[in-house]
Design an enzyme around this catalytic site. Structure first.
Site, short mmCIF file in Angstrom:
data_model
loop_
_atom_site.label_atom_id
_atom_site.label_comp_id
_atom_site.label_asym_id
_atom_site.label_seq_id
_atom_site.Cartn_x
_atom_site.Cartn_y
_atom_site.Cartn_z
N HIS A 189 -40.76 -8.42 7.26
CA HIS A 189 -41.80 -9.07 6.46
C HIS A 189 -42.88 -8.10 5.99
O HIS A 189 -44.00 -8.51 5.71
CB HIS A 189 -42.44 -10.22 7.28
N CYS B 151 -50.15 -2.10 -5.41
CA CYS B 151 -50.71 -2.50 -6.70
C CYS B 151 -49.81 -3.53 -7.37
O CYS B 151 -48.59 -3.36 -7.40
CB CYS B 151 -50.87 -1.26 -7.58
C1 BJW Z 1 -44.78 -15.58 23.42
C2 BJW Z 1 -45.94 -15.01 23.86
C3 BJW Z 1 -45.81 -14.08 24.86
C4 BJW Z 1 -46.50 -16.35 22.35
N1 BJW Z 1 -44.60 -13.80 25.34
N2 BJW Z 1 -43.58 -15.30 23.92
C5 BJW Z 1 -33.74 -22.10 4.85
C6 BJW Z 1 -34.06 -23.34 5.39
C7 BJW Z 1 -35.36 -23.82 5.29
C8 BJW Z 1 -36.37 -23.06 4.68
C9 BJW Z 1 -36.04 -21.83 4.15
C10 BJW Z 1 -34.75 -21.38 4.24
N3 BJW Z 1 -34.72 -20.14 3.67
C11 BJW Z 1 -35.96 -19.83 3.23
C12 BJW Z 1 -36.78 -20.84 3.51
C13 BJW Z 1 -38.23 -20.88 3.18
C14 BJW Z 1 -39.08 -20.07 4.15
C15 BJW Z 1 -38.95 -20.66 5.56
O1 BJW Z 1 -38.29 -20.16 6.45
N4 BJW Z 1 -39.65 -21.74 5.82
C16 BJW Z 1 -39.62 -22.36 7.15
C17 BJW Z 1 -41.05 -22.43 7.73
C18 BJW Z 1 -38.94 -23.69 7.05
N5 BJW Z 1 -38.69 -18.66 4.15
C19 BJW Z 1 -39.10 -17.84 3.20
O2 BJW Z 1 -39.80 -18.24 2.27
C20 BJW Z 1 -38.66 -16.38 3.27
N6 BJW Z 1 -38.13 -16.00 2.01
C21 BJW Z 1 -36.87 -16.28 1.65
O3 BJW Z 1 -36.02 -16.68 2.41
O4 BJW Z 1 -36.62 -16.03 0.29
C22 BJW Z 1 -35.52 -16.70 -0.32
C23 BJW Z 1 -35.85 -18.19 -0.42
C24 BJW Z 1 -37.14 -18.61 -0.75
C25 BJW Z 1 -37.44 -19.97 -0.84
C26 BJW Z 1 -36.46 -20.93 -0.55
C27 BJW Z 1 -35.18 -20.51 -0.19
C28 BJW Z 1 -34.87 -19.11 -0.14
C29 BJW Z 1 -39.86 -15.47 3.52
C30 BJW Z 1 -40.49 -15.69 4.84
C31 BJW Z 1 -41.74 -14.81 4.97
C32 BJW Z 1 -42.54 -15.13 6.20
N7 BJW Z 1 -43.81 -14.51 6.10
C33 BJW Z 1 -44.72 -14.58 7.23
C34 BJW Z 1 -46.05 -13.89 6.82
C35 BJW Z 1 -45.84 -12.38 6.75
C36 BJW Z 1 -47.07 -11.68 6.29
C37 BJW Z 1 -48.20 -11.80 7.26
O5 BJW Z 1 -48.08 -11.52 8.46
O6 BJW Z 1 -49.28 -12.18 6.81
O7 BJW Z 1 -44.15 -13.96 8.37
S1 BJW Z 1 -45.03 -16.26 7.79
C38 BJW Z 1 -45.07 -15.85 9.50
O8 BJW Z 1 -43.94 -16.46 10.21
C39 BJW Z 1 -44.86 -14.33 9.57
C40 BJW Z 1 -43.98 -14.22 10.78
O9 BJW Z 1 -43.30 -12.98 10.77
C41 BJW Z 1 -43.08 -15.43 10.67
C42 BJW Z 1 -42.41 -15.81 11.95
O10 BJW Z 1 -43.33 -16.19 12.91
P1 BJW Z 1 -43.04 -15.85 14.44
O11 BJW Z 1 -43.00 -14.40 14.64
O12 BJW Z 1 -41.87 -16.61 14.90
O13 BJW Z 1 -44.41 -16.34 15.13
P2 BJW Z 1 -44.84 -17.81 15.63
O14 BJW Z 1 -46.32 -17.82 15.72
O15 BJW Z 1 -44.20 -18.88 14.85
O16 BJW Z 1 -44.21 -17.92 17.08
C43 BJW Z 1 -44.65 -17.12 18.16
C44 BJW Z 1 -43.72 -17.40 19.33
O17 BJW Z 1 -44.05 -16.51 20.37
C45 BJW Z 1 -43.81 -18.82 19.88
O18 BJW Z 1 -42.50 -19.32 20.07
C46 BJW Z 1 -44.55 -18.65 21.22
O19 BJW Z 1 -44.08 -19.57 22.21
C47 BJW Z 1 -44.15 -17.25 21.59
N8 BJW Z 1 -45.13 -16.52 22.38
N9 BJW Z 1 -47.01 -15.58 23.11
C48 BJW Z 1 -43.52 -14.50 24.85
N10 BJW Z 1 -46.91 -13.45 25.36
ZN ZN Z 2 -51.72 0.54 -10.03
#
Ligand code: BJW
Ligand code: ZN
Length: 240
Positions: free
Chosen positions: A109, A117
Site C-alpha cells: 500500500h 507530485c
Molecule cells: C494486533 C495487535 C497486536 C492490533 N498484536 N495483533 C473484493 C471484495 C470486496 C471489496 C474489494 C475487493 N477488491 C477490492 C475491493 C475494494 C477495497 C476493499 O478491500 N474494501 C474492503 C474494506 C471491503 N480494496 C481496494 O480498494 C484496493 N484496491 C483494489 O483492489 O483495486 C482494484 C479494485 C478497486 C475497487 C473495486 C474492485 C477492485 C486498495 C486497498 C488500499 C488500502 N489502503 C489502506 C490505506 C493505505 C494508506 C494509509 O495508510 O493511509 O491500507 S486502508 C487500510 O487498511 C490500510 C491498511 O494497510 C489496510 C489493512 O488494514 P490492516 O492492516 O488489516 O489493519 P486493521 O486496523 O484493519 O487491523 C489491525 C489488526 O491487528 C486487527 O485484527 C487487530 O486485532 C490486530 N492487532 N494490535 C497482534 N499488538
Molecule cells: Zn511535479
C-alpha cells in the site's frame, strides 16, 4: 518445523506496528478527530479536502518518523540474519521492518515517508525537519503542482508488478505467517487463500489479538500481541 531451505513469507498489517505506537485502522483506536480512516484514505476525500487529508497524514507521519521498531519487527530481522529465507509483504506504510534490518520487504500500500507530485510524479522523502517546515498542502519542487502521499487508497489499484511478485512469492512459500491484520482489505485479504490454493501443503500461522476470516484456513491462530507471540514462536523454532 522449518530449516534454512524453507521459504517463509510474512504478511503484516497495522497490528504489527501497534506496539510501536502507530494507531491501527479499525476500531476506536483508528479514529482521528472522529474521522474513520476509510473516509480519509480515498481519492474522493483528497479531491474534496486535500488540506484535511494532508493534516491526517502529517499527524501519522510525525508519529511514524518518531517511532521505533518493536520486538516483532526485530525478531523477523534476526531470523533473516540467521540465514532463513524470509520475505515480508506488508500492508503497512511505515518503514519499521526496514529500520529493524529486514532486507526483503514489499510495500503493498505504498510508503508514507514518500510524497509524489500529481503532475510530474516526482517523489520526495519526508524527514522530521522537512515536516516541520510544511504546514499546508506540500508542493512539488520541480513543477509547483500539489503532491499527495505515495500510498494506495481505497478504489485505487495496487502496482501490478507488486501484485505479481506477491503471487509468485506465495506460490513458493512453505510457511506463511499472517500477523496483525484484520484480513478484510483486498487484495491482501485474499493472499492466504491464494497461497493455500496454490500449495495445499503450506502451513499458515496467524498471529492476532482476535480471530479473523483468515483463522478459518490457518493451520493455527496464535492469539496475543505480536511483540510477544512472534519472538516466542521463532525462539521455539530455533530450539528444534
Ligand atoms: C494486533 C495487535 C497486536 C492490533 N498484536 N495483533 C473484493 C471484495 C470486496 C471489496 C474489494 C475487493 N477488491 C477490492 C475491493 C475494494 C477495497 C476493499 O478491500 N474494501 C474492503 C474494506 C471491503 N480494496 C481496494 O480498494 C484496493 N484496491 C483494489 O483492489 O483495486 C482494484 C479494485 C478497486 C475497487 C473495486 C474492485 C477492485 C486498495 C486497498 C488500499 C488500502 N489502503 C489502506 C490505506 C493505505 C494508506 C494509509 O495508510 O493511509 O491500507 S486502508 C487500510 O487498511 C490500510 C491498511 O494497510 C489496510 C489493512 O488494514 P490492516 O492492516 O488489516 O489493519 P486493521 O486496523 O484493519 O487491523 C489491525 C489488526 O491487528 C486487527 O485484527 C487487530 O486485532 C490486530 N492487532 N494490535 C497482534 N499488538
Ligand atoms: Zn511535479
Amino acid at each position: 518445523m522449518i530449516d534454512k531451505n524453507s521459504r517463509i513469507t510474512v504478511i503484516s498489517g497495522a497490528g504489527f506496528s501497534q506496539a510501536s505506537g502507530i494507531p491501527i485502522f479499525r476500531g476506536k483506536d483508528g479514529l482521528w478527530k472522529n474521522y474513520d480512516p476509510s473516509e480519509l484514505a480515498t481519492p474522493h476525500a483528497f479531491a474534496k479536502d486535500p488540506k484535511l487529508v494532508w493534516e491526517w497524514y502529517r499527524w501519522r507521519l510525525n508519529i511514524i518518523l518518531n517511532a521505533d521498531p518493536n520486538l516483532a519487527h526485530v525478531k523477523l530481522a534476526e531470523v533473516e540474519l540467521k540465514g532463513f529465507d524470509i520475505a515480508i509483504l506488508t500492508q503497512n506504510v511505515d518503514d519499521l521492518h526496514e529500520r529493524a534490518g529486514s532486507q526483503n520487504v514489499t510495500h503493498l500500500h505504498g510508503e508514507i515517508r514518500l510524497a509524489r507530485c500529481f503532475s510530474c510524479r516526482t517523489k520526495f522523502i519526508w524527514t522530521v525537519e522537512l515536516l516541520e517546515t510544511v504546514d499546508d498542502i506540500p508542493k512539488c519542487s520541480a513543477c509547483e503542482s500539489i503532491c499527495r502521499p505515495d500510498v494506495v487508497w481505497f478504489g485505487e489499484s495496487l502496482d501490478s508488478n507488486i501484485i505479481q511478485n506477491c503471487i509468485d512469492q506465495l506460490s513458493i512459500t512453505d510457511m506463511l505467517i499472517v500477523a496483525g491484520t484484520s484480513g478484510v482489505v483486498y487484495p491482501a485479504a485474499e493472499f492466504p487463500f491464494l497461497a493455500k490454493r496454490q500449495n495445499s501443503q503450506v502451513t499458515i500461522y496467524e498471529f492476532n489479538l482476535d480471530y479473523t476470516p483468515i483463522s478459518n484456513i490457518a493451520t493455527e491462530t496464535i492469539l496475543g500481541p505480536v511483540e510477544e507471540t512472534i519472538p516466542e514462536f521463532f525462539n521455539t523454532i530455533y530450539q528444534k
